[in-house]
Design an enzyme around this catalytic site. Structure first.
Site, PDB file in Angstrom:
ATOM      1  N   ASP A 111      -5.763 -13.570 -89.189  1.00  0.00           N
ATOM      2  CA  ASP A 111      -5.203 -13.616 -87.838  1.00  0.00           C
ATOM      3  C   ASP A 111      -6.026 -14.656 -87.090  1.00  0.00           C
ATOM      4  O   ASP A 111      -7.216 -14.438 -86.819  1.00  0.00           O
ATOM      5  CB  ASP A 111      -5.337 -12.225 -87.186  1.00  0.00           C
ATOM      6  CG  ASP A 111      -4.746 -12.197 -85.778  1.00  0.00           C
ATOM      7  OD1 ASP A 111      -4.529 -13.277 -85.191  1.00  0.00           O
ATOM      8  OD2 ASP A 111      -4.517 -11.086 -85.269  1.00  0.00           O
TER       9      ASP A 111
ATOM     10  N   SER B 120       3.518 -30.402 -81.152  1.00  0.00           N
ATOM     11  CA  SER B 120       4.976 -30.410 -80.953  1.00  0.00           C
ATOM     12  C   SER B 120       5.336 -31.665 -80.173  1.00  0.00           C
ATOM     13  O   SER B 120       4.472 -32.263 -79.524  1.00  0.00           O
ATOM     14  CB  SER B 120       5.363 -29.171 -80.140  1.00  0.00           C
ATOM     15  OG  SER B 120       6.666 -29.292 -79.637  1.00  0.00           O
TER      16      SER B 120
ATOM     17  N   TYR C 119       3.843 -22.620 -73.464  1.00  0.00           N
ATOM     18  CA  TYR C 119       3.899 -23.155 -74.831  1.00  0.00           C
ATOM     19  C   TYR C 119       3.560 -24.655 -74.815  1.00  0.00           C
ATOM     20  O   TYR C 119       2.712 -25.114 -75.589  1.00  0.00           O
ATOM     21  CB  TYR C 119       5.297 -22.934 -75.418  1.00  0.00           C
ATOM     22  CG  TYR C 119       5.493 -23.545 -76.779  1.00  0.00           C
ATOM     23  CD1 TYR C 119       4.909 -22.969 -77.905  1.00  0.00           C
ATOM     24  CD2 TYR C 119       6.259 -24.696 -76.946  1.00  0.00           C
ATOM     25  CE1 TYR C 119       5.079 -23.528 -79.165  1.00  0.00           C
ATOM     26  CE2 TYR C 119       6.436 -25.263 -78.198  1.00  0.00           C
ATOM     27  CZ  TYR C 119       5.847 -24.676 -79.307  1.00  0.00           C
ATOM     28  OH  TYR C 119       6.018 -25.245 -80.555  1.00  0.00           O
TER      29      TYR C 119
ATOM     30  N   ALA D 166       1.842 -26.267 -72.717  1.00  0.00           N
ATOM     31  CA  ALA D 166       0.418 -26.452 -72.390  1.00  0.00           C
ATOM     32  C   ALA D 166      -0.459 -26.259 -73.627  1.00  0.00           C
ATOM     33  O   ALA D 166      -1.410 -27.020 -73.847  1.00  0.00           O
ATOM     34  CB  ALA D 166      -0.003 -25.475 -71.293  1.00  0.00           C
TER      35      ALA D 166
ATOM     36  N   LYS E 240       0.435 -26.811 -76.677  1.00  0.00           N
ATOM     37  CA  LYS E 240       0.693 -27.929 -77.595  1.00  0.00           C
ATOM     38  C   LYS E 240      -0.001 -29.202 -77.094  1.00  0.00           C
ATOM     39  O   LYS E 240      -0.507 -29.998 -77.883  1.00  0.00           O
ATOM     40  CB  LYS E 240       2.204 -28.136 -77.751  1.00  0.00           C
ATOM     41  CG  LYS E 240       2.909 -26.953 -78.410  1.00  0.00           C
ATOM     42  CD  LYS E 240       2.552 -26.840 -79.874  1.00  0.00           C
ATOM     43  CE  LYS E 240       2.302 -25.467 -80.374  1.00  0.00           C
ATOM     44  NZ  LYS E 240       1.885 -25.380 -81.762  1.00  0.00           N
TER      45      LYS E 240
HETATM   46  N1  LIG Z   1      10.343 -24.727 -85.220  1.00  0.00           N
HETATM   47  C1  LIG Z   1      10.258 -25.673 -84.307  1.00  0.00           C
HETATM   48  O1  LIG Z   1      11.277 -26.127 -83.746  1.00  0.00           O
HETATM   49  C2  LIG Z   1       8.912 -26.247 -83.935  1.00  0.00           C
HETATM   50  C3  LIG Z   1       8.874 -27.458 -83.205  1.00  0.00           C
HETATM   51  C4  LIG Z   1       7.653 -27.994 -82.852  1.00  0.00           C
HETATM   52  C5  LIG Z   1       6.477 -27.370 -83.240  1.00  0.00           C
HETATM   53  N2  LIG Z   1       6.523 -26.210 -83.948  1.00  0.00           N
HETATM   54  C6  LIG Z   1       5.249 -25.576 -84.331  1.00  0.00           C
HETATM   55  O2  LIG Z   1       5.233 -25.387 -85.729  1.00  0.00           O
HETATM   56  C7  LIG Z   1       4.297 -24.347 -86.047  1.00  0.00           C
HETATM   57  C8  LIG Z   1       4.915 -23.449 -87.113  1.00  0.00           C
HETATM   58  O3  LIG Z   1       6.045 -22.815 -86.568  1.00  0.00           O
HETATM   59  P1  LIG Z   1       7.407 -22.604 -87.380  1.00  0.00           P
HETATM   60  O4  LIG Z   1       8.454 -23.391 -86.693  1.00  0.00           O
HETATM   61  O5  LIG Z   1       7.209 -22.813 -88.809  1.00  0.00           O
HETATM   62  O6  LIG Z   1       7.692 -21.075 -87.008  1.00  0.00           O
HETATM   63  P2  LIG Z   1       7.619 -19.746 -87.895  1.00  0.00           P
HETATM   64  O7  LIG Z   1       8.531 -19.828 -89.058  1.00  0.00           O
HETATM   65  O8  LIG Z   1       7.816 -18.628 -86.914  1.00  0.00           O
HETATM   66  O9  LIG Z   1       6.109 -19.732 -88.422  1.00  0.00           O
HETATM   67  C9  LIG Z   1       5.031 -19.346 -87.628  1.00  0.00           C
HETATM   68  C10 LIG Z   1       3.881 -18.981 -88.541  1.00  0.00           C
HETATM   69  O10 LIG Z   1       2.733 -18.687 -87.745  1.00  0.00           O
HETATM   70  C11 LIG Z   1       2.142 -17.505 -88.251  1.00  0.00           C
HETATM   71  N3  LIG Z   1       1.383 -16.831 -87.199  1.00  0.00           N
HETATM   72  C12 LIG Z   1       1.803 -16.460 -85.969  1.00  0.00           C
HETATM   73  N4  LIG Z   1       0.806 -15.856 -85.304  1.00  0.00           N
HETATM   74  C13 LIG Z   1      -0.271 -15.855 -86.127  1.00  0.00           C
HETATM   75  C14 LIG Z   1      -1.610 -15.371 -86.038  1.00  0.00           C
HETATM   76  N5  LIG Z   1      -2.053 -14.744 -84.950  1.00  0.00           N
HETATM   77  N6  LIG Z   1      -2.443 -15.555 -87.088  1.00  0.00           N
HETATM   78  C15 LIG Z   1      -2.012 -16.167 -88.205  1.00  0.00           C
HETATM   79  N7  LIG Z   1      -0.769 -16.635 -88.368  1.00  0.00           N
HETATM   80  C16 LIG Z   1       0.090 -16.471 -87.343  1.00  0.00           C
HETATM   81  C17 LIG Z   1       3.314 -16.659 -88.772  1.00  0.00           C
HETATM   82  O11 LIG Z   1       2.871 -15.787 -89.820  1.00  0.00           O
HETATM   83  P3  LIG Z   1       2.577 -14.220 -89.702  1.00  0.00           P
HETATM   84  O12 LIG Z   1       3.575 -13.645 -88.731  1.00  0.00           O
HETATM   85  O13 LIG Z   1       2.762 -13.742 -91.110  1.00  0.00           O
HETATM   86  O14 LIG Z   1       1.159 -14.120 -89.237  1.00  0.00           O
HETATM   87  C18 LIG Z   1       4.186 -17.748 -89.381  1.00  0.00           C
HETATM   88  O15 LIG Z   1       3.785 -18.011 -90.701  1.00  0.00           O
HETATM   89  C19 LIG Z   1       3.974 -23.649 -84.735  1.00  0.00           C
HETATM   90  O16 LIG Z   1       2.685 -24.023 -84.299  1.00  0.00           O
HETATM   91  C20 LIG Z   1       5.035 -24.181 -83.769  1.00  0.00           C
HETATM   92  O17 LIG Z   1       4.566 -24.218 -82.449  1.00  0.00           O
HETATM   93  C21 LIG Z   1       7.722 -25.644 -84.318  1.00  0.00           C
END
Ligand SMILES: NC(=O)c1ccc[n+]([C@@H]2O[C@H](COP(=O)([O-])OP(=O)(O)OC[C@H]3O[C@@H](n4cnc5c(N)ncnc54)[C@H](OP(=O)(O)O)[C@@H]3O)[C@@H](O)[C@H]2O)c1
Length: 279
Positions: free
Chosen positions: A64, A143, A156, A158, A160
């Site tokens: 975590d 992001s 969010y 902020a 990023k």
């Molecule tokens: N999807 C988009 O459109 C987008 C765009 C720009 C940037 N991003 C960034 O990309 C990154 C990954 O997001 P994603 O799109 O792949 O979403 P996702 O599928 O929801 O993945 C998020 C991951 O973060 C993990 N997580 C959340 N809280 C955590 C914690 N406290 N400790 C450890 N792991 C944690 C979750 O795993 P567990 O729940 O198993 O812990 C999951 O594996 C994020 O930083 C997000 O801000 C996403």
């Protein structure tokens, strides 16, 4: 010459789904031993098995990122398993939709604990190992929203922007040390991110939270991360038009604010029409 990634261990947080999971597969494909970290161990174990079945090296470790001790333990156990780690991808993160006025201090603290402090914790735990190796790569999943403040996603955005800024500062602070620092700036990506955002947001809100048909696949970000590991660069973008738009928004903030405000008004009008009872 591109860097040969074979045998260079990488720690990836948020590897249980989405961008982190896709990046884990892409890194394993490039020959990197992969340390898969997140809170859901069952998901991590599935990915670990897939990589090992395909001839790669992987280990699933619960972490975590909001906890100091978890991040230190993650790096120590990763090194014990595969030797000194070469790279970390601080990717764990989430978003929620709420105006700043109505966001509670708990909500604001939690998102910073995971998105921002989770990155700092990982960097702090990994840096002594990279320093001792004399090379390495720190990457943070920021992001495209790091460059503008999206209404109702202010907290969010902020976090990023904060990830972007520390990565940029460290890139200069560590120049010449053999350690690269990069920020990754995905656009909308098809992951569980939006389900999690829905879960954490007011269901009646939906101000800017619109599902677009057009979303990039997470593999696109994963391939860009591997390309950056091979040929390090400061910022990783997967959309040239979004990068240009964000650059223009920085140069012309008033125009950007006007356009965002127009988009918000349109969205609110459409919502009002949709919720009006049929005659
Ligand atoms: N999807 C988009 O459109 C987008 C765009 C720009 C940037 N991003 C960034 O990309 C990154 C990954 O997001 P994603 O799109 O792949 O979403 P996702 O599928 O929801 O993945 C998020 C991951 O973060 C993990 N997580 C959340 N809280 C955590 C914690 N406290 N400790 C450890 N792991 C944690 C979750 O795993 P567990 O729940 O198993 O812990 C999951 O594996 C994020 O930083 C997000 O801000 C996403």
């Amino acid at each position: 010459m591109p860097i040969d990634l074979r045998g260079k261990p990488i720690v990836i947080t948020g590897a249980s789904s989405g961008i982190g999971l896709a990046t884990a597969f892409a890194c394993a494909q490039a020959g990197m031993p992969v340390i898969l970290a997140a809170r859901r161990l069952d998901r991590l174990r599935e990915a670990e098995a897939t990589i090992i079945n395909q001839g790669g090296k992987a280990v699933a470790l619960v972490c975590d990122v909001a906890k100091d001790y978890d991040c230190t333990r993650l790096i120590n156990e990763s090194c014990a398993r595969f030797g000194p780690i070469y790279a970390v991808f601080a990717n764990a993160g989430f978003g929620f939709e709420c105006g700043i006025e109505h966001s509670t201090p708990e909500q604001l603290r939690e998102i910073f604990e995971v998105n921002f402090w989770g990155t700092v914790r990982l960097y702090h735990a990994a840096l002594p190992v990279l320093r001792a190796r004399g090379d390495g790569h720190l990457l943070a999943c920021s992001s495209c929203l790091s460059k503008i403040a999206m209404p109702y996603f202010g907290a969010y955005s902020a976090t990023k922007a904060a990830q972007d800024h520390i990565s940029r500062a460290m890139r200069l602070e560590l120049a010449g040390s053999g350690i690269y620092v990069s920020s990754v700036h995905p656009i909308r990506t098809r992951t569980e991110f939006f389900d999690e955002t829905d879960r954490r947001s007011d269901p009646t809100g939906q101000n800017m939270r619109k599902r677009l048909a057009i979303m990039q696949p997470p593999e696109r970000v994963a391939d860009a991360v591997v390309a950056c590991l091979r040929r390090p660069r400061g910022e990783v973008w997967t959309s040239t038009s979004m990068r240009t738009a964000m650059g223009l928004a920085t140069i012309f903030p008033r125009t950007a604010d006007r356009l965002l405000s127009l988009a918000l008004k349109r969205r609110l009008m459409r919502r009002a029409e949709e919720s009006r009872p049929a005659p």
